[in-house]
Design an enzyme around this catalytic site. Structure first.
Site, PDB file in Angstrom:
ATOM      1  N   TYR A 109      45.116  35.512  35.885  1.00 55.09           N
ATOM      2  CA  TYR A 109      44.506  36.036  34.653  1.00 55.09           C
ATOM      3  C   TYR A 109      44.057  34.853  33.813  1.00 55.09           C
ATOM      4  CZ  TYR A 109      44.093  37.986  29.982  1.00 55.09           C
ATOM      5  OH  TYR A 109      43.618  38.337  28.746  1.00 55.09           O
ATOM      6  N   GLU A 158      37.327  37.438  29.084  1.00 54.33           N
ATOM      7  CA  GLU A 158      38.534  37.799  29.821  1.00 54.33           C
ATOM      8  C   GLU A 158      38.158  37.928  31.290  1.00 54.33           C
ATOM      9  OE1 GLU A 158      40.494  41.744  29.526  1.00 54.33           O
ATOM     10  OE2 GLU A 158      42.255  40.605  28.910  1.00 54.33           O
TER      11      GLU A 158
END
Ligand code: GDP
Ligand code: MN
Length: 396
Positions: free
Chosen positions: A118, A206
């Site tokens: 991530y 993101e």
């Protein structure tokens, strides 16, 4: 301004960030053509079909699917395009899918050497610095990781004077447990990602997952990109990427006439000048037993035209049972606003919900007289509390 995954990836790619290659399509025939082209360019055998909507969690809702043949590319695209995709981030009715992104399969079938990370870039408002947030736990929602295993989320703050430094990129690659070629690839990935963030005037990146492939490439498989609205004037190409179909229709219309409007769930429409007063007005509505239907800041020039535009926007919301106009006359004179209310009311003719007008400040008295003399069904008050009480009355 939020972008689709394919648009975000386009921006990343333009800054040298390695991405999972894809081609966008709005029907299944084009999807098959896109798949053929990707195979020719990348050698990929399988393809991933990804719904393009402004919401995450698409995989969970059936909006991301693997196709192992061109027949499957066609049938899956047919199924996804036009569907109402429901994910943990959409409303209960879901979001309509207008396009799919046909992607190369980067998970290399038959091998399990890949890893999902991530990574996001955003502003830490507490310190006023950009930061890179990253985790070894990619591919699932970061909220879940934050709740169950917060020690697996790392942050790296960047000093604006120096920008991202080499040792910081290496620290990130190290904390992600990488070595050898993957380590080097990750430091390059992080550096180009950060440059892209700064240069594109984004407010959020993101990338979940960032993938380490079995042959040690680091690839952005997903991209959630938000561009700072206030910087769009210097990125005409990004501004043109706006997809109005993804946005609240009333908000789009309000923005087009220069009103700061945010749609909310309540029953009392508000028209206010100044964001602070708008917030206070929303609090007051709540205290008097109502729920604000919107946030609307008409700004400094609360003239007849803007007041009328404000009424028209507010009344598009069928839940509105009353409207509270709360204007403080500093530079703008209250009597001019009052005239605006009267003109707007007369022009529109068919306003059926009660309107409470509180005008305070320069020429407040003249304003009240003007409204009373007009004979219109408008309740005029000067005190804030009085306004709240009248709202309560009309809702009862
Ligand atoms: P999100 O669910 O909206 O976050 O969409 P993502 O773009 O993150 O995709 C969801 C999931 O699809 C990823 O976490 C992967 O597990 C899977 N996925 C994405 N690309 C590929 C691919 O090329 N091959 C395979 N096999 N799976 C993929
Ligand atoms: Mn994702």
């Amino acid at each position: 301004m939020n972008l689709h995954e394919y648009q975000g990836k386009e921006i990343l790619n333009s800054f040298g960030v390695r991405i999972q290659r894809g081609i966008v399509a709005d029907n299944s025939k084009k999807a098959v053509e896109a798949a053929k082209q990707l195979t020719a360019e990348t050698g990929t055998g399988w393809h991933v079909i990804k719904a393009q909507v402004h919401a995450g969690g698409r995989g969970k809702g059936g909006g991301v699917k693997l196709a192992k043949s061109l027949e499957e590319v066609e049938s899956i695209s047919k199924e996804i395009i036009g569907m109402m995709l429901i994910t943990p981030q959409t409303s209960a009715e879901g979001k309509k899918v207008n396009q799919v992104l046909i992607c190369e399969d980067v998970y290399y079938p038959g091998e399990s050497e890949h890893e999902e990370f991530y990574m996001s870039v955003l502003l830490n408002r507490a310190t006023g610095r950009n930061m890179i947030m990253y985790s070894t736990e990619g591919g699932m929602d970061i909220e879940t990781v934050a709740e169950n295993t917060p020690h697996l989320i790392f942050t790296e703050e960047i000093d604006p004077a120096t920008g991202l430094l080499g040792f910081q990129a290496r620290k990130i690659a190290f904390n992600l447990g990488l070595s050898g070629n993957a380590f080097k690839e990750m430091t390059k990935f992080v550096a180009s990602l950060y440059t892209a963030y700064v240069e594109s005037d984004s407010s959020m990146f993101e990338i979940n997952p960032v993938l380490k492939t079995s042959d040690n490439k680091i690839i952005a498989v997903d991209a959630k990109v938000s561009i700072d609205d206030n910087a769009l004037y210097r990125h005409k190409d990004y501004a043109a990427m706006r997809d109005f179909r993804e946005e609240n229709a009333i908000e789009v219309e309000a923005n087009a006439v220069g009103l700061n409007y945010v749609d909310l769930d309540g029953n009392v429409g508000c028209m206010v000048n100044g964001a602070g007063l708008a917030m206070a007005t929303m609090d007051l509505i709540k205290q008097s037993g109502g729920e604000p239907a919107n946030f609307l800041d008409v700004g400094g020039t609360a003239d007849a035209e803007r007041v009328e535009a404000g009424f028209r926007i507010i009344l598009k919301d069928p839940n509105v049972k009353a409207i509270l106009v709360n204007i403080f006359g500093g530079i703008v004179r209250c009597d001019r606003v009052a005239q605006g209310v009267v003109d707007a009311y007369t022009n529109m003719g068919n306003i059926e919900v009660p309107i409470i007008v509180r005008l305070q400040g320069t020429n407040a008295k003249e304003a009240q007289e003007l409204i009373q003399k007009s004979g219109l069904d408008v309740i005029s008050v000067t005190e804030f509390q009085e306004a709240a009480d009248r709202v309560k009355e009309v809702l009862a």
